[in-house]
Design a protein around this motif. Structure first.
Motif, PDB file in Angstrom:
ATOM      1  N   LEU A 137       3.474   9.473 -10.178  1.00 54.62           N
ATOM      2  CA  LEU A 137       2.713   9.612 -11.415  1.00 54.62           C
ATOM      3  C   LEU A 137       1.898  10.893 -11.432  1.00 54.62           C
ATOM      4  CD1 LEU A 137       1.421   5.950 -11.890  1.00 54.62           C
ATOM      5  CD2 LEU A 137       3.251   7.088 -13.148  1.00 54.62           C
ATOM      6  N   GLY A 138       1.406  11.323 -10.264  1.00 53.81           N
ATOM      7  CA  GLY A 138       0.596  12.527 -10.190  1.00 53.81           C
ATOM      8  C   GLY A 138       1.332  13.782 -10.611  1.00 53.81           C
ATOM      9  N   LYS A 139       2.655  13.761 -10.580  1.00 50.95           N
ATOM     10  CA  LYS A 139       3.412  14.941 -11.018  1.00 50.95           C
ATOM     11  C   LYS A 139       3.215  15.218 -12.499  1.00 50.95           C
ATOM     12  CE  LYS A 139       7.011  14.268  -7.504  1.00 50.95           C
ATOM     13  NZ  LYS A 139       8.451  13.973  -7.277  1.00 50.95           N
ATOM     14  N   GLU A 140       2.923  14.170 -13.283  1.00 51.69           N
ATOM     15  CA  GLU A 140       2.722  14.333 -14.718  1.00 51.69           C
ATOM     16  C   GLU A 140       1.306  13.972 -15.154  1.00 51.69           C
ATOM     17  OE1 GLU A 140       5.588  12.016 -16.762  1.00 51.69           O
ATOM     18  OE2 GLU A 140       7.327  13.128 -16.005  1.00 51.69           O
ATOM     19  N   HIS A 141       0.572  13.231 -14.311  1.00 57.51           N
ATOM     20  CA  HIS A 141      -0.751  12.743 -14.718  1.00 57.51           C
ATOM     21  C   HIS A 141      -1.701  12.888 -13.531  1.00 57.51           C
ATOM     22  CE1 HIS A 141      -2.634  10.162 -17.954  1.00 57.51           C
ATOM     23  NE2 HIS A 141      -3.605  10.404 -17.099  1.00 57.51           N
ATOM     24  N   GLN A 142      -2.773  13.656 -13.694  1.00 56.93           N
ATOM     25  CA  GLN A 142      -3.709  13.914 -12.590  1.00 56.93           C
ATOM     26  C   GLN A 142      -4.428  12.623 -12.174  1.00 56.93           C
ATOM     27  OE1 GLN A 142      -7.026  16.470 -13.487  1.00 56.93           O
ATOM     28  NE2 GLN A 142      -7.122  17.284 -11.421  1.00 56.93           N
ATOM     29  N   ILE A 143      -4.475  12.382 -10.845  1.00 59.98           N
ATOM     30  CA  ILE A 143      -5.119  11.190 -10.300  1.00 59.98           C
ATOM     31  C   ILE A 143      -6.090  11.631  -9.200  1.00 59.98           C
ATOM     32  CG2 ILE A 143      -4.766   9.010  -9.082  1.00 59.98           C
ATOM     33  CD1 ILE A 143      -1.997   8.862 -10.303  1.00 59.98           C
ATOM     34  N   VAL A 144      -7.301  11.044  -9.200  1.00 68.20           N
ATOM     35  CA  VAL A 144      -8.315  11.304  -8.164  1.00 68.20           C
ATOM     36  C   VAL A 144      -8.659   9.957  -7.535  1.00 68.20           C
ATOM     37  CG1 VAL A 144     -10.598  12.198  -7.661  1.00 68.20           C
ATOM     38  CG2 VAL A 144      -9.204  13.278  -9.449  1.00 68.20           C
ATOM     39  N   LEU A 145      -8.391   9.807  -6.235  1.00 67.58           N
ATOM     40  CA  LEU A 145      -8.639   8.564  -5.501  1.00 67.58           C
ATOM     41  C   LEU A 145      -9.812   8.778  -4.558  1.00 67.58           C
ATOM     42  CD1 LEU A 145      -7.821   5.674  -4.653  1.00 67.58           C
ATOM     43  CD2 LEU A 145      -6.306   6.741  -2.946  1.00 67.58           C
ATOM     44  N   LEU A 146     -10.830   7.925  -4.620  1.00 64.44           N
ATOM     45  CA  LEU A 146     -11.973   7.969  -3.723  1.00 64.44           C
ATOM     46  C   LEU A 146     -11.829   6.812  -2.737  1.00 64.44           C
ATOM     47  CD1 LEU A 146     -13.099   8.542  -6.890  1.00 64.44           C
ATOM     48  CD2 LEU A 146     -15.048   9.314  -5.545  1.00 64.44           C
ATOM     49  N   THR A 147     -12.029   7.092  -1.447  1.00 69.10           N
ATOM     50  CA  THR A 147     -11.850   6.047  -0.431  1.00 69.10           C
ATOM     51  C   THR A 147     -12.752   6.313   0.764  1.00 69.10           C
ATOM     52  OG1 THR A 147     -10.245   4.912   0.965  1.00 69.10           O
ATOM     53  CG2 THR A 147      -9.915   7.270   0.622  1.00 69.10           C
ATOM     54  N   CYS A 148     -13.106   5.229   1.444  1.00 69.03           N
ATOM     55  CA  CYS A 148     -13.871   5.345   2.690  1.00 69.03           C
ATOM     56  C   CYS A 148     -13.009   4.964   3.888  1.00 69.03           C
ATOM     57  CB  CYS A 148     -15.131   4.470   2.616  1.00 69.03           C
ATOM     58  SG  CYS A 148     -14.773   2.703   2.467  1.00 69.03           S
ATOM     59  N   HIS A 149     -11.710   4.794   3.676  1.00 63.62           N
ATOM     60  CA  HIS A 149     -10.802   4.351   4.734  1.00 63.62           C
ATOM     61  C   HIS A 149      -9.920   5.538   5.163  1.00 63.62           C
ATOM     62  CE1 HIS A 149     -11.807   0.081   4.166  1.00 63.62           C
ATOM     63  NE2 HIS A 149     -11.893   0.398   2.870  1.00 63.62           N
ATOM     64  N   GLN A 150     -10.078   5.939   6.404  1.00 66.64           N
ATOM     65  CA  GLN A 150      -9.322   7.071   6.926  1.00 66.64           C
ATOM     66  C   GLN A 150      -7.827   6.785   6.908  1.00 66.64           C
ATOM     67  OE1 GLN A 150     -10.736  10.135   8.065  1.00 66.64           O
ATOM     68  NE2 GLN A 150      -8.593  10.715   7.880  1.00 66.64           N
ATOM     69  N   THR A 151      -7.464   5.526   7.168  1.00 63.29           N
ATOM     70  CA  THR A 151      -6.028   5.181   7.198  1.00 63.29           C
ATOM     71  C   THR A 151      -5.377   5.399   5.831  1.00 63.29           C
ATOM     72  OG1 THR A 151      -6.621   2.871   6.756  1.00 63.29           O
ATOM     73  CG2 THR A 151      -6.321   3.538   9.069  1.00 63.29           C
ATOM     74  N   ILE A 152      -6.120   5.138   4.764  1.00 62.13           N
ATOM     75  CA  ILE A 152      -5.583   5.376   3.411  1.00 62.13           C
ATOM     76  C   ILE A 152      -5.500   6.866   3.139  1.00 62.13           C
ATOM     77  CG2 ILE A 152      -6.030   5.052   0.946  1.00 62.13           C
ATOM     78  CD1 ILE A 152      -7.231   2.355   1.579  1.00 62.13           C
ATOM     79  N   LEU A 196       0.836  -1.200   0.000  1.00 64.11           N
ATOM     80  CA  LEU A 196       0.000   0.000   0.000  1.00 64.11           C
ATOM     81  C   LEU A 196       0.872   1.251   0.000  1.00 64.11           C
ATOM     82  CD1 LEU A 196      -2.702   1.493   0.255  1.00 64.11           C
ATOM     83  CD2 LEU A 196      -2.570   1.122   2.730  1.00 64.11           C
ATOM     84  N   LEU A 197       1.898   1.250   0.866  1.00 66.26           N
ATOM     85  CA  LEU A 197       2.784   2.414   0.941  1.00 66.26           C
ATOM     86  C   LEU A 197       3.526   2.613  -0.373  1.00 66.26           C
ATOM     87  CD1 LEU A 197       4.243   1.945   4.541  1.00 66.26           C
ATOM     88  CD2 LEU A 197       2.469   3.544   3.805  1.00 66.26           C
ATOM     89  N   ARG A 198       3.986   1.528  -1.002  1.00 65.44           N
ATOM     90  CA  ARG A 198       4.704   1.674  -2.266  1.00 65.44           C
ATOM     91  C   ARG A 198       3.765   2.124  -3.393  1.00 65.44           C
ATOM     92  NH1 ARG A 198       7.648  -2.795  -0.040  1.00 65.44           N
ATOM     93  NH2 ARG A 198       6.176  -4.299  -0.919  1.00 65.44           N
ATOM     94  N   THR A 199       2.503   1.664  -3.336  1.00 67.57           N
ATOM     95  CA  THR A 199       1.537   2.109  -4.349  1.00 67.57           C
ATOM     96  C   THR A 199       1.237   3.592  -4.196  1.00 67.57           C
ATOM     97  OG1 THR A 199       0.538  -0.097  -4.360  1.00 67.57           O
ATOM     98  CG2 THR A 199      -0.746   1.689  -5.329  1.00 67.57           C
ATOM     99  N   VAL A 200       1.080   4.054  -2.957  1.00 64.16           N
ATOM    100  CA  VAL A 200       0.846   5.482  -2.715  1.00 64.16           C
ATOM    101  C   VAL A 200       2.037   6.300  -3.219  1.00 64.16           C
ATOM    102  CG1 VAL A 200       0.593   7.237  -0.919  1.00 64.16           C
ATOM    103  CG2 VAL A 200      -0.734   5.108  -0.812  1.00 64.16           C
ATOM    104  N   LYS A 201       3.243   5.820  -2.962  1.00 62.84           N
ATOM    105  CA  LYS A 201       4.441   6.511  -3.459  1.00 62.84           C
ATOM    106  C   LYS A 201       4.439   6.574  -4.988  1.00 62.84           C
ATOM    107  CE  LYS A 201       9.500   6.326  -3.373  1.00 62.84           C
ATOM    108  NZ  LYS A 201      10.684   5.576  -2.884  1.00 62.84           N
ATOM    109  N   LEU A 202       4.059   5.449  -5.631  1.00 60.22           N
ATOM    110  CA  LEU A 202       4.000   5.431  -7.094  1.00 60.22           C
ATOM    111  C   LEU A 202       2.941   6.411  -7.603  1.00 60.22           C
ATOM    112  CD1 LEU A 202       4.746   4.208  -9.851  1.00 60.22           C
ATOM    113  CD2 LEU A 202       3.049   2.413  -9.424  1.00 60.22           C
ATOM    114  N   MET A 203       1.786   6.471  -6.943  1.00 59.92           N
ATOM    115  CA  MET A 203       0.725   7.383  -7.374  1.00 59.92           C
ATOM    116  C   MET A 203       1.180   8.834  -7.237  1.00 59.92           C
ATOM    117  SD  MET A 203      -2.610   5.432  -5.766  1.00 59.92           S
ATOM    118  CE  MET A 203      -3.758   6.672  -6.310  1.00 59.92           C
ATOM    119  N   LYS A 204       1.921   9.130  -6.180  1.00 56.57           N
ATOM    120  CA  LYS A 204       2.431  10.501  -6.019  1.00 56.57           C
ATOM    121  C   LYS A 204       3.420  10.857  -7.127  1.00 56.57           C
ATOM    122  CE  LYS A 204       1.816  10.750  -0.975  1.00 56.57           C
ATOM    123  NZ  LYS A 204       2.508  10.889   0.329  1.00 56.57           N
TER     124      LYS A 204
END
Length: 842
Positions: free
Chosen positions: A807-822, A797-805
């Protein structure tokens, strides 16, 4: 394209909702039922239209608002507002506005903004939830298959399919123990033909002797026909030479005349150029004279200072242009002043007309305000006069009636005397009260009547019943005239102010014109121009001075032209030059005639013209006639011999046909040759297919070692980063539309051999890679993911979040979640909150 803001009027449980998004990464957090999945479906519906009215994915508003909303998006060039609302058609009404220019764009422009991405691709790659993440729809999509499984050369051809077709076609040609393949059948037919040939080997040699004789006669026929054609060609050539003999003689005579004339190397069109140069020099002389007359002094082109004249022309041109502008501005301003005066006069006349009309309507005794006040008093009194008996009279009559009723009641009771007294008293009281009221009313009516007559007299009304309404209409007309007069007086004041501005501007322009004329006077003194030269004459003066540099240049040009021609001719004597050009003209005429005659001869002889010309020079006409007669005799002899050989050939052919009826050897030989040719062709085809199959096998092995599509290479890097290099490569075997995963230990796995969380990580990496590739080739669209990280263990999960960050520098990402920890794994400024009622965000 990046999404800046989401605005929802009404969509499912969402109502009056606005969310501003970050340009790189945005996390939208909300509890179950707060509308996260509804928000994802709103993005899909806003871009591609609402679902059918019977579909549960249509999301009709449950808490009010108009069905639909808008998206604010930005590209590198512009910002756009995409709005979709309910309409008669189920997909809704789409509106696209360019926020920079304010222009409305057609619906088709949305497809351009989306880069032609279809709805199925958008929902597979850019807007997906956990359910879609576990499905293989993106692998079933033909458009995405090209990106996933092409070799990287822009091809979506499956080499496995090609190899299968090769094997199928090879089997249809030949099988080692087969009977149905075409080559097997041809080989069987060859064996049968060979057996039949052995059966007819007893055929006599007579047939072969006839065949040899036919071949010998055919060769003789061909030889005679070839010789006859040559003789006919030679005869035809001699015949043509006799036909064009007069043309040849004319060509020889003309060539001799041309050789006798001397040749001069003279300039082209020399005489015309001399005459033109002389005429131009005369014209230049006349122009100098005219310019001198305009300037007031003689001109010598050799003494003209071009720089001084150019500087003078520049300054005079500037002054002339400024003077023309000032004259135009003065004329326009003067016209505006005159127009303003005319309009002021018209307004004054309109005001005077209104005053006269008001005076006629009102008279001279009272002004409008006094007349209106008196009329309102008169009208009020007239209305009161017409009112019925006042309320006091009504009350008295009611009291009297009640008294009489009471008296009657008492009278019918036991005390009759008391009832009589009460009735009599009530009657007397009623009579007294009514008399007093009537007296007061009569007195008031009389006073009101006198007041009405006085007011009517002041207003000049004789008959109230007939003239009251007419007088009210006159007052209304007077009121309209007063308002119109006030409006016209306001316009008149504004127009007089504007006229004053125009007069001030006119004075300023005339003062500037005077300064310009003073500058022209200084310029005349500086360049010593004629004192009588006016600024209005500057254009003529400029025309006179502008020609001087050009005349000097033209004079030099034409003098050089004459010197060049005289040097080429070697003399300046005009008569000698004329004679030389006459001789040259005659040579040109003869040369043209020679060229025409040679062209005529070329049409007769073509490429053989040089040979014919040599023969013309060697022979005379009598020799040609003699040679022509000899050739005709030889042609006749050859034609007779050809007829004899053709007759013999026919006889031998008949004999051969008679012999063929008794044997089939030639048929078998021909059929065998055809079958051998067909077998050779089929064997060659089978060998080519076998070679292609070998090449495909080699390419497959090399491809799986060295090359994979760009999407799978990028997906391998993402998947490796998420799994901390446990899985090192994602690839597709050549020609196979399936994925394979290679572990760090070199083990090859299929997706169904992975855990659920690992499969989700694989497909997430594939979607990121596909979005990256589509952005490189077509358009960059935001990625919307709904609760896709719930099955990831903490490290991944932590490595995926790092990857999304990253990728987000060049490609806009919107994540929807119901988990506060995420949500806590991201920056606070990147988090947006959906309330429990799904009607606001912060």
């Amino acid at each position: 394209m990046k999404l800046e803001q989401i605005r929802i009027d009404g969509f499912g449980v969402l109502h009056d909702l606005t969310i501003d998004l970050e340009p790189d990464l945005t996390v939208i957090y909300g509890l179950n039922g707060s509308g996260k999945s509804t928000l994802l479906n709103f993005i899909r519906s806003c871009l591609y239209g609402f679902y059918q009215r019977s579909s549960i994915q249509r999301y009709e508003p449950l808490r009010g608002g108009i069905h639909g909303g808008s998206l604010c998006v930005a590209t590198d060039q512009h910002r756009y507002l995409i709005t979709r609302t309910q309409a008669r058609r189920s997909s809704g009404t789409l509106a696209i506005e360019n926020l920079d220019s304010g222009l409305s764009l057609p619906e088709a422009y949305l497809d351009e903004l989306l880069g032609g991405i279809s709805q199925s691709v958008f929902e597979s790659v850019y807007a997906f939830g956990l359910t879609e993440l576990n499905q293989l729809k993106l692998i079933d999509n033909q458009e995405l298959n090209t990106l996933l499984y092409s070799i990287g050369l822009g091809s979506s051809i499956s080499l496995a399919d090609v190899n299968s077709r090769l094997v199928s076609e090879m089997d249809s040609i030949y099988k080692p123990r087969g009977r149905k393949p075409e080559l097997n059948r041809v080989l069987e037919q060859l064996r049968e033909i060979t057996v039949k040939q052995r059966e007819v080997e007893h055929v006599t040699g007579e047939y072969f002797r006839v065949i040899k004789q036919i071949e010998t006669v055919r060769r003789e026929v061909d030889a005679v026909r070839l010789t006859l054609n040559e003789k006919n060609k030679e005869s035809r050539r001699i015949e043509i030479m006799l036909e064009v003999w007069p043309i040849w003689q004319d060509l020889v005579v003309t060539q001799q005349r041309l050789d006798q004339l001397p040749e001069h190397n003279l300039p082209l069109n020399g005489l015309e150029r001399i005459e033109k140069a002389s005429a131009e020099l005369e014209r230049i002389s006349q122009a100098c004279y005219k310019a001198a007359v305009k300037l007031g002094f003689e001109l010598d082109l050799s003494t003209v200072n071009t720089a001084v004249y150019e500087r003078l022309q520049s300054e005079l041109t500037l002054l002339k242009e400024q003077h023309t502008d000032f004259e135009l501005q003065i004329k326009v301003t003067d016209e505006r002043c005159a127009q303003a005066e005319i309009e002021c006069s018209d307004l004054e006349q309109q005001i005077a007309g209104i005053d006269n009309e008001a005076k006629i309507a009102a008279g001279d005794e009272y002004d409008y305000a006094s007349r209106k006040q008196l009329f309102e008093q008169l009208k009020s009194l007239v209305i009161k006069q017409d009112q019925p008996t006042n309320i006091i009279t009504t009350l008295v009559l009611a009291a009297g009636l009640v008294g009489w009723l009471a008296a009657a009641l008492v009278f019918y009771s036991s005390n009759h005397d008391f009832g009589v007294w009460i009735a009599a008293g009530t009657f007397l009281l009623l009579v007294f009260v009514l008399g007093s009221v009537q007296y007061s009313r009569s007195k008031a009516v009389g006073k009101r009547g006198r007041t009405i007559r006085d007011l009517a007299l002041k207003l000049g009304i004789q008959d109230l019943d007939r003239e009251l309404l007419t007088f009210e209409q006159v007052l209304e007309r007077e009121e309209a005239l007063v308002k119109e007069k006030e409006r016209l007086e306001q316009n008149l004041r504004q127009l007089r102010a504007r006229a004053a501005v125009y007069r001030n501007n006119l004075e300023d322009k005339r003062r500037e014109e005077h300064e310009l004329i003073q500058r022209f006077s200084e310029l005349k003194e500086q360049y010593q121009l004629p004192s009588g030269l006016r600024l209005t004459d500057a254009e003529a003066f400029l025309e006179a001075t502008a020609v001087l540099p050009r005349l000097l240049e033209e004079q030099n040009h034409w003098e050089q032209e004459l010197d060049t021609i005289y040097q080429a001719c070697g003399t300046t004597d005009h008569d000698k030059i004329t004679m030389m050009y006459r001789v040259q003209s005659e040579r040109e005429t003869l040369a043209e005639k020679i060229a025409r005659l040679e062209a005529v001869l070329q049409t007769y002889f073509g490429s053989k013209y040089s040979e014919a010309a040599a023969l013309f020079k060697e022979l005379d006409k009598a020799a040609l006639v003699s040679q022509y007669d000899v050739l005709n005799g030889e042609v006749n002899s050859l034609e007779e011999k050809l007829n004899e050989l053709q007759h013999e050939l026919g006889r031998l052919t008949n004999q051969k046909e008679t012999l063929e009826q008794s044997q089939k050897q030639e048929e078998y030989q021909l059929e065998k040759a055809l079958l051998q040719a067909k077998a050779s062709k089929l064997a060659g085809r089978w060998g080519s297919l076998k070679t292609c199959q070998w090449v495909i096998d080699e390419v497959s092995r090399k491809y799986e070692r060295e090359r994979q599509p760009q999407v799978l290479q990028r997906a391998s890097r993402y998947f490796s980063a998420i799994t901390n290099n446990r899985y090192t490569r994602v690839y597709a075997p050549l020609g196979m539309r399936e994925l394979k995963i290679e572990t760090a230990e070199g083990e090859i796995l299929s997706p169904d051999q992975l855990s659920r969380g690992t499969v989700e990580q694989l497909y997430l990496a594939l979607r990121f890679a596909l979005a990256k590739q589509i952005a490189h080739e077509r358009v960059k669209l935001p990625i919307f993911a709904d609760d896709i990280l719930v099955n990831f263990d903490r490290p991944r999960l932590l490595r995926t979040v790092k990857l999304m960050k990253e990728l987000g520098k060049e490609h806009q990402i919107v994540l929807l979640t119901c988990h506060q920890t995420i949500a806590d794994l991201f920056e606070p400024n990147q988090i947006r909150y959906l309330s429990q009622r799904a009607n606001s965000a912060s």
